[in-house]
Design an enzyme around this catalytic site. Structure first.
Site, PDB file in Angstrom:
ATOM      1  N   SER A  91       0.863  -1.191   0.000  1.00  0.00           N
ATOM      2  CA  SER A  91       0.000   0.000   0.000  1.00  0.00           C
ATOM      3  C   SER A  91       0.888   1.226   0.000  1.00  0.00           C
ATOM      4  CB  SER A  91      -0.861   0.003   1.264  1.00  0.00           C
ATOM      5  OG  SER A  91      -1.434   1.282   1.455  1.00  0.00           O
ATOM      6  N   TYR A 139      -3.190  -0.870  10.317  1.00  0.00           N
ATOM      7  CA  TYR A 139      -3.021  -1.059   8.872  1.00  0.00           C
ATOM      8  C   TYR A 139      -1.654  -0.558   8.412  1.00  0.00           C
ATOM      9  CZ  TYR A 139      -4.156  -1.042   3.895  1.00  0.00           C
ATOM     10  OH  TYR A 139      -4.155  -1.269   2.535  1.00  0.00           O
TER      11      TYR A 139
END
Ligand code: BGC
Length: 268
Positions: free
Chosen positions: A152, A165
Site C-alpha cells: 500500500s 493497517y
C-alpha cells in the site's frame, strides 16, 4: 508479458478486489491460477468464471489452463500449509505467489479494539509471511520462484486512524526487503506493488459520489486507480520482464505519494 505462460500461480484473497483482477490477468497471460479465499466461496467461483472468459478472449484454448479455488485463512499457519500442499499437489509445483489477502478497520489509534488491531497485523503482515515461508521452502527445492506482495502507499505515508493497517504495511515493506536480500542468490525474487486509492470493495466510498470526489481531489492525477491497473503491475513484477528487480516496491497511486504535506492529512 514474458515468462508467465504455463506458470503455476497462487493468489491469496482472490475472491474480490485487486486479488480477483490479478487472478484474471494471470489467466489471460496463460498461467494456471489457484484462487485462495477465506469466506467468499461463491465470489471465488466467480473469479474462476472471469478467468475463463479472460483466457478465452486472449485466444487460449478452453480447458487448457488448470485452476482451482482453495479455502484458507492466511493468518493460520496450519491452513496455509494445507493450502500450499493442495496447490502444489494439484498443479505439480508452484512458481509464483501473490500475497494479496488483506483487510483494514478504521478507528482512533488509541481506542481501536485490540482484536481488530491483531486482525490487521495477522492477515496483512503475518499472513503474507506465513505464505512466503511456504513458497520459499518450495522454491529452494525447485530452482527458484517469485513472490509479489500487495502492499500500500501506506507502507510509506502515514494514515491517521489506521495505525494497525499502516504498521502491517510497513512490516510488509521490511519483509520484502529482508527476504529479497536473503534469497537473492537462490533465483527467488520478492517485490511489492503499492496501490493508492483503488476502486474495490475495501473502499466503500467508491459508491458515494461526493466522498469519492473529495478523496480524488487529493490525488495528483485526480482519479482513483482500477484493480486492472494494479493487476498489470503485479503481472509485470512476476514476469521475466522484471528479472533484475528484487526487494522493491512499485507505487501505483496516480501520484498520491507525491502530494505536498501542507494538504489535508490523507485519511481516504
Ligand atoms: C487502502 C485504501 C486507501 C488507499 C489510499 C490503501 O492501502 O486500502 O483504503 O484508499 O490505501 O489511501
Amino acid at each position: 508479458m514474458r515468462g508467465l505462460k504455463g506458470k503455476n500461480v497462487l493468489v491469496t484473497g482472490a475472491s474480490s478486489g485487486i486479488g480477483k483482477a490479478i487472478a484474471v490477468r494471470f489467466a489471460a497471460e496463460g498461467a494456471h491460477v489457484a484462487v485462495n479465499y477465506h469466506k467468499g466461496e461463491e465470489e471465488a467461483a466467480n473469479t474462476i468464471a472471469e478467468m475463463h472468459t479472460a483466457s478465452a478472449a486472449a485466444g487460449i484454448a478452453p480447458g487448457s489452463l488448470k485452476d482451482m479455488t482453495i479455502q484458507a485463512n492466511v493468518a493460520k499457519a496450519e491452513e496455509v500449509s494445507a493450502m500450499f500442499e493442495q496447490a502444489i499437489a494439484t498443479f505439480g509445483g508452484l512458481d509464483i505467489l501473490v500475497n494479496n489477502a488483506g483487510m483494514q478497520i478504521q478507528g482512533a489509534s488509541h481506542e481501536i479494539p485490540l482484536d481488530q488491531f491483531d486482525q490487521m497485523i495477522d492477515i496483512n503482515m503475518k499472513g503474507a509471511y506465513l505464505c512466503a515461508r511456504q513458497a520459499i521452502t518450495h522454491f529452494l527445492a525447485h530452482g527458484g520462484g517469485v513472490i509479489v506482495n500487495d502492499s500500500s502507499v501506506h507502507e510509506l505515508i502515514p494514515r491517521p486512524q489506521y495505525v494497525g493497517y499502516t504498521m502491517s504495511k510497513g512490516g510488509l515493506r521490511a519483509m520484502t526487503r529482508t527476504l529479497a536480500l536473503e534469497y537473492a542468490r537462490d533465483n527467488i525474487r520478492i517485490n511489492s506493488f503499492a496501490p493508492g486509492a483503488t476502486l474495490t470493495p475495501i473502499n466503500p466510498w467508491k459508491d458515494d459520489p461526493q466522498r469519492k470526489a473529495d478523496i480524488e481531489s487529493h490525488i495528483p492525477m485526480g482519479r482513483s486507480g482500477t484493480p486492472e491497473e494494479m493487476a498489470a503491475v503485479a503481472a509485470f513484477l512476476a514476469s521475466d520482464d522484471a528479472a533484475y528487480i528484487t526487494g522493491q516496491t512499485l507505487f501505483i497511486d496516480g501520484g498520491l505519494t507525491l502530494f505536498p504535506s501542507f494538504r489535508t492529512p490523507w485519511t481516504g
